[in-house]
Design an enzyme around this catalytic site. Sequence first.
Site, PDB file in Angstrom:
ATOM      1  N   HIS A  28      22.845 -64.611  27.620  1.00 37.85           N
ATOM      2  CA  HIS A  28      22.971 -65.199  28.870  1.00 37.85           C
ATOM      3  C   HIS A  28      22.248 -64.226  29.832  1.00 37.85           C
ATOM      4  CE1 HIS A  28      26.276 -67.874  28.049  1.00 37.85           C
ATOM      5  NE2 HIS A  28      26.979 -66.845  27.296  1.00 37.85           N
ATOM      6  N   HIS A  60      28.861 -72.037  28.222  1.00 37.92           N
ATOM      7  CA  HIS A  60      28.270 -72.439  27.086  1.00 37.92           C
ATOM      8  C   HIS A  60      28.107 -73.809  26.772  1.00 37.92           C
ATOM      9  CE1 HIS A  60      30.654 -68.968  26.954  1.00 37.92           C
ATOM     10  NE2 HIS A  60      29.825 -68.186  26.190  1.00 37.92           N
TER      11      HIS A  60
END
Lengths: 336, 219
Positions: free
Chosen positions: A60, A223
């Site tokens: 991320h 996600h």
Amino acid sequence: MSVRTKKLINSTQTLVPEMLEGFAAAYHDIVRLTDDGLIVRRQPKAGDKVALVIGNGSGHEPALIGWVGPGLLDVNIPGDIFAAPGPAKIVRGLKAAYREAGVLLCVSHHAGDLMNAEAALEEAHDEGLDRIELVVLYDDVASAPKGREPERRGTVGLFFVWKMVGALAESGADLAACKALAETVRDNTRSLSMALTSCAHPLTGETMFELAADEIEIGMGVHGEAGMYKGQLMSADETIDRMLPSVLDDLPFQAGDEVCVLLNNAGSMTLMELSILYRRVAQRLAEANIRVHRSWLGAYATTQEMAGFGLSLCRVDKQLKALYDAPANGAWYKSV
Amino acid sequence: MSDSSVAEIIDAETSIRIITAMAEAVTRQQAYLSGLDSTVGDGDHGVNLAKALQEAARRVQPLANAAPDIVWRTTGKVIQESVGGASGLLFGAFFVGGSRTIKDRDTLTTADVAAMMGAGLENIQKRGKAQPGDKTMVDALAPAAAAAAAAVEADLSLVEALDQMAFAAQTGADATREMVARHGRAKFLGERSRGYQDAGATSIAVMLAAWAEAMRESK
């Protein structure tokens, strides 16, 4: 769907350690990579100030390695791709940060992050590290209805927490005050994300979720967890018109409020698109008589090359504005 | 260890063989398990669990002279650190929790295995808070633990008990297909989670089948 599956890596086995090594080398003036894989400040904060620690899945970036530095986080505990670090690694991170003033262990609310943090906290307490407080953070309005906020996920809006609590800790506030502020910022922050395209998982090479060429999804997690609306691609203005009310009505943000705004690039969104989107946000907020203190447009938490963005608003008062404007020097965020 | 073709007891050496068999089975099925996970998750469950069990199998190889609980506990700790996330913590919690009931034992009986299953399940539920019917690994583990307890009542051998447990776990995993997820990341799908078999429950079934198979391969 055109999903990029090509990635310039050396091996899936060494992906995270190589990323951390390169990142720490590039920003060596700000951070240091420890032997056990933690990203810590190059110059540790004084021991009489509270330390901010968080673990998170990798993949991320710049979250959250880019947020370690003066005025921000003290220690980041990167896990494997999209997986929170295990308890033993979190305990090592807590030890690296441990000090007289105490440690605030922040958790971006996802099942794995919370479970591992709770297990780590038990272990740390068993070892006599008792000056640690845990705070669970969440902001995503799509993941649970109003009234059930603690079930919500942590997404891009948590950056307001790192920024403001980071500044408060730097000022010498005690552990209880830092935890209370984290909860205040959390409780004044609301976010909603959308995706235009999926992305490839760096370990498997497989597409993370399916979206047709003319489809978008609103309300998905970081996600690619399924969201609350899947439908036809809309214009930038229509997309904001659809998303902004869900954010505004939830808190609710009201006429006379002052806010900070974040438009987060989920991966391959252009600054062109973010600017066009922001234009509409600014128009709608002005119509609602909500004043904008500061805004950020950029990549703060990504999901690989996913195209999409997160919209986050944080209601601020005089104290929060001052904390927001306080200096910070992370690899990926600077405020002078 | 007897000369017969099946293991009548589980010692450290058998434990190591069981962990190794689990690693091999999950590795063979990793694409299938990741595929199940991709519907609701990151699509990396099988890959991660295979990697973790391989690492665990490697790390327990030198422990043949240790007590069995060390083998099982080490396995759990390695899984927690090498996978991370919810699944690493929970799969690890099964082994760590189970190992606590067999401290100071040199060999494990059917009753010990039943106790391990119960404690492993309890530790998972303590961390994950999932109940049967929530479409999680608990839906394979709870029936397997119940089968283990029933096997003790029926005075079954270890091999028979493991066969019953593996069958119960597979049946439980199959049943998750019709469930709506109420826990973990899949819960965000709501009704859309129906029709997909839960990856965690399926992995439990694969691991218990490998355990049952390993009992027949004793020297």
